[in-house]
Write a protein that holds these residues in place. Structure first.
Motif, mmCIF file in Angstrom:
data_model
loop_
_atom_site.group_PDB
_atom_site.id
_atom_site.type_symbol
_atom_site.label_atom_id
_atom_site.label_comp_id
_atom_site.label_asym_id
_atom_site.label_seq_id
_atom_site.Cartn_x
_atom_site.Cartn_y
_atom_site.Cartn_z
ATOM 1 N N ASP A 47 0.718 -1.261 -0.156
ATOM 2 C CA ASP A 47 0.047 0.065 0.017
ATOM 3 C C ASP A 47 0.778 1.251 -0.043
ATOM 4 O OD1 ASP A 47 -2.431 -1.557 2.257
ATOM 5 O OD2 ASP A 47 -1.990 -1.524 -0.224
ATOM 6 N N SER A 48 1.924 1.299 0.549
ATOM 7 C CA SER A 48 2.753 2.421 0.601
ATOM 8 C C SER A 48 4.107 2.552 -0.423
ATOM 9 C CB SER A 48 3.523 2.555 2.031
ATOM 10 O OG SER A 48 4.326 1.309 2.230
ATOM 11 N N THR A 49 4.504 1.454 -1.073
ATOM 12 C CA THR A 49 5.660 1.371 -1.780
ATOM 13 C C THR A 49 5.201 0.595 -2.930
ATOM 14 O OG1 THR A 49 6.978 1.812 0.166
ATOM 15 C CG2 THR A 49 8.137 1.277 -2.011
ATOM 16 N N ALA A 50 5.854 1.190 -4.323
ATOM 17 C CA ALA A 50 5.702 0.249 -5.398
ATOM 18 C C ALA A 50 6.820 -0.774 -5.639
ATOM 19 C CB ALA A 50 5.471 0.879 -6.744
ATOM 20 N N CYS A 51 6.622 -2.100 -5.575
ATOM 21 C CA CYS A 51 7.941 -2.923 -5.740
ATOM 22 C C CYS A 51 7.447 -3.958 -6.773
ATOM 23 C CB CYS A 51 7.838 -3.592 -4.398
ATOM 24 S SG CYS A 51 8.220 -2.704 -3.258
ATOM 25 N N ALA A 52 8.530 -4.238 -7.762
ATOM 26 C CA ALA A 52 8.272 -5.296 -8.752
ATOM 27 C C ALA A 52 8.062 -6.709 -8.161
ATOM 28 C CB ALA A 52 9.453 -5.453 -9.580
ATOM 29 N N PRO A 53 7.357 -7.557 -8.585
ATOM 30 C CA PRO A 53 7.116 -8.998 -8.066
ATOM 31 C C PRO A 53 8.590 -9.542 -8.219
ATOM 32 C CG PRO A 53 6.119 -8.772 -9.975
ATOM 33 C CD PRO A 53 6.675 -7.346 -9.625
ATOM 34 N N ILE A 54 8.817 -10.604 -7.228
ATOM 35 C CA ILE A 54 9.914 -11.586 -7.091
ATOM 36 C C ILE A 54 9.393 -12.963 -7.866
ATOM 37 C CG2 ILE A 54 11.357 -12.932 -6.000
ATOM 38 C CD1 ILE A 54 12.204 -9.940 -6.312
ATOM 39 N N ASP A 92 4.444 3.602 -10.733
ATOM 40 C CA ASP A 92 5.557 4.077 -11.782
ATOM 41 C C ASP A 92 5.872 2.995 -12.535
ATOM 42 O OD1 ASP A 92 7.188 5.169 -13.698
ATOM 43 O OD2 ASP A 92 7.941 6.759 -12.057
ATOM 44 N N GLY A 93 5.336 2.578 -13.847
ATOM 45 C CA GLY A 93 5.415 1.564 -14.574
ATOM 46 C C GLY A 93 6.915 1.504 -15.075
ATOM 47 N N MET A 94 7.498 2.646 -15.600
ATOM 48 C CA MET A 94 8.838 2.838 -15.977
ATOM 49 C C MET A 94 9.912 2.302 -15.001
ATOM 50 S SD MET A 94 8.454 3.224 -19.172
ATOM 51 C CE MET A 94 9.956 4.187 -19.933
ATOM 52 N N ARG A 95 9.674 2.979 -13.705
ATOM 53 C CA ARG A 95 10.786 2.462 -12.426
ATOM 54 C C ARG A 95 10.819 0.981 -12.270
ATOM 55 N NH1 ARG A 95 10.467 6.801 -8.354
ATOM 56 N NH2 ARG A 95 12.476 6.042 -7.762
ATOM 57 N N VAL A 96 9.373 0.594 -12.141
ATOM 58 C CA VAL A 96 9.017 -0.827 -11.966
ATOM 59 C C VAL A 96 9.670 -1.693 -12.958
ATOM 60 C CG1 VAL A 96 7.415 -2.681 -11.241
ATOM 61 C CG2 VAL A 96 7.119 -0.399 -10.414
ATOM 62 N N LEU A 97 9.635 -1.455 -14.129
ATOM 63 C CA LEU A 97 9.996 -2.161 -15.101
ATOM 64 C C LEU A 97 11.526 -2.217 -15.234
ATOM 65 C CD1 LEU A 97 9.507 -3.661 -18.010
ATOM 66 C CD2 LEU A 97 9.623 -1.790 -19.087
ATOM 67 N N ALA A 307 4.259 -11.352 -13.121
ATOM 68 C CA ALA A 307 4.669 -9.855 -13.276
ATOM 69 C C ALA A 307 4.180 -9.353 -14.505
ATOM 70 C CB ALA A 307 6.221 -9.699 -13.288
ATOM 71 N N CYS A 308 3.004 -8.486 -14.400
ATOM 72 C CA CYS A 308 2.070 -7.975 -15.364
ATOM 73 C C CYS A 308 2.696 -6.446 -15.444
ATOM 74 C CB CYS A 308 0.702 -8.033 -15.045
ATOM 75 S SG CYS A 308 0.011 -9.832 -15.050
ATOM 76 N N PHE A 309 2.537 -6.034 -16.718
ATOM 77 C CA PHE A 309 2.693 -4.531 -17.090
ATOM 78 C C PHE A 309 1.653 -4.162 -18.057
ATOM 79 C CE2 PHE A 309 6.816 -5.697 -15.164
ATOM 80 C CZ PHE A 309 6.982 -4.586 -14.748
ATOM 81 N N LEU A 322 -7.595 -1.994 -12.577
ATOM 82 C CA LEU A 322 -6.091 -2.758 -12.408
ATOM 83 C C LEU A 322 -5.147 -1.636 -11.693
ATOM 84 C CD1 LEU A 322 -5.854 -3.884 -16.110
ATOM 85 C CD2 LEU A 322 -6.815 -5.058 -14.121
ATOM 86 N N PRO A 323 -5.302 -1.429 -10.473
ATOM 87 C CA PRO A 323 -4.725 -0.343 -9.757
ATOM 88 C C PRO A 323 -3.105 -0.772 -9.328
ATOM 89 C CG PRO A 323 -6.476 -1.099 -8.211
ATOM 90 C CD PRO A 323 -6.702 -1.661 -9.664
ATOM 91 N N ASN A 324 -3.159 -2.003 -9.127
ATOM 92 C CA ASN A 324 -1.780 -2.900 -8.551
ATOM 93 C C ASN A 324 -0.869 -3.292 -9.786
ATOM 94 O OD1 ASN A 324 -2.723 -2.559 -6.062
ATOM 95 N ND2 ASN A 324 -3.688 -4.543 -5.991
ATOM 96 N N ILE A 325 -1.263 -2.860 -11.149
ATOM 97 C CA ILE A 325 -0.350 -3.337 -12.242
ATOM 98 C C ILE A 325 0.308 -2.065 -12.800
ATOM 99 C CG2 ILE A 325 -0.638 -4.054 -14.772
ATOM 100 C CD1 ILE A 325 -2.599 -6.186 -13.861
#
Length: 332
Positions: A47-54, A92-97, A307-309, A322-325
């Protein structure tokens, strides 16, 4: 603490809150990790920080040489220092990517087979140009209705023939006739040629290859397509024409890396889910990238660790939020 020197357990990437207390000489950084701050699987971010899935192969990936602290400027112009906090707020999709690229490289360096999967229509290729071709052909074959299509450009094309004719202000009879014409001509393999590659997405494909992943394409285009209104009523495969388009974009893939829906009548989202799960049997899925909201909504529910984008696209303004993607900047 440094993820490189003190790795967390597999599948438990933590998002940390850093409080910096200034001192006269140099700042002192205190890192506090509480149970409440740990991400809740299978979300892409807490909820507080965007992280890419492992991916589930992350434990193996830890055996690879660490990339943390190495500044990387990738092919799509994103600078990423792996191991750094991505930031709070909207995903932020670009940073997560960019962070996901580093995770993919860790896995491939550790000998894990990784597949990066991409949709085609309006993800790799801009199909507005195919619709423009259909509009021009319709005007040529129906001169009495040609005035409604005078001077049209690709930017004026919508998701299908009906929406396009409505946006152009055509009367009801022209809307219905062009909608039927579009449905027949848009889905003919010989008419794929006008499609234009979306260069930013081609760059993402090339970056995945550079990081050691196998690139695959997963599309609702049919291997055997018979349109009920097609004059020849024959079988029309999109496979050869799709390979030709990919090669023109500088992408050359083996035939088994191009998954087309077997035939008309199979729900596209369910087909994509089944193919993705089949690929998971012998590889890790590094990422799946599409503009399709409904496909992502189904896949996120059925394969939570995927790991969806999402590529932002004007053709997909309706549908699940799709708020979590993580979302990449709008293509058109």
């Amino acid at each position: 603490r440094s993820p490189a020197s003190n790795p967390l357990p597999s599948g438990a990437l933590s998002c940390v809150r850093v409080r910096v207390v200034a001192k006269p000489v140099e700042p002192m950084v205190r890192v506090e990790i509480t149970d409440a701050q740990r991400p809740r699987a299978p979300d892409v971010h807490s909820d507080s920080t965007a992280c890419a899935p492992i991916a589930s192969g992350a434990e193996l990936a830890k055996k690879a040489a660490p990339l943390d602290g190495v500044p990387i400027t990738n092919a799509i112009g994103v600078r990423c220092v792996t191991g750094a906090a991505i930031g709070a707020g909207t995903v932020d999709g670009m940073r997560v990517l960019a962070k996901r690229f580093d995770e993919i490289e860790r896995m491939t360096n550790a000998g894990v087979r990784v597949r990066c999967v991409f949709d085609l229509d309006n993800t790799i290729f801009d199909t507005r140009h195919r619709t423009l071709f259909c509009a021009q052909e319709f005007a040529r074959q129906n001169p009495e209705s040609a005035a409604w299509f005078d001077g049209v450009t690709a930017d004026m094309m919508k998701v299908d023939g009906r929406d396009t004719a409505i946006a152009l202000g055509a009367p009801d009879d022209v809307i219905e006739r062009f909608a039927a014409f579009w449905q027949r001509e848009f889905w003919r393999s010989k008419n794929l040629a006008p499609d234009v590659p979306i260069q930013a997405m081609v760059d993402v494909v090339n970056e995945c290859t550079r990081r050691g992943a196998d690139v695959c394409f997963l599309t609702g285009r049919c291997d055997k397509f018979v349109h009920p209104n097609a004059p020849e009523r024959g079988e029309d495969s999109f496979r050869a024409a799709t390979h030709a388009l990919l090669k023109q974009a500088g992408i050359d893939v083996d035939d088994d890396a191009l998954a087309l829906k077997p035939r008309l009548g199979i729900p596209t989202s369910q087909f994509k889910q089944g193919q993705m799960q089949a690929w998971e049997l012998d590889s890790e899925i590094g990422l799946f990238l599409t503009e399709g909201r409904r496909d992502l909504d189904l896949l996120q529910g059925q394969i939570p660790a995927l790991a969806c984008f999402r590529l932002d696209c004007s053709f997909e303004e309706r549908g699940p939020s799709l708020p979590n993607i993580p979302t990449l900047p709008r293509a058109f």
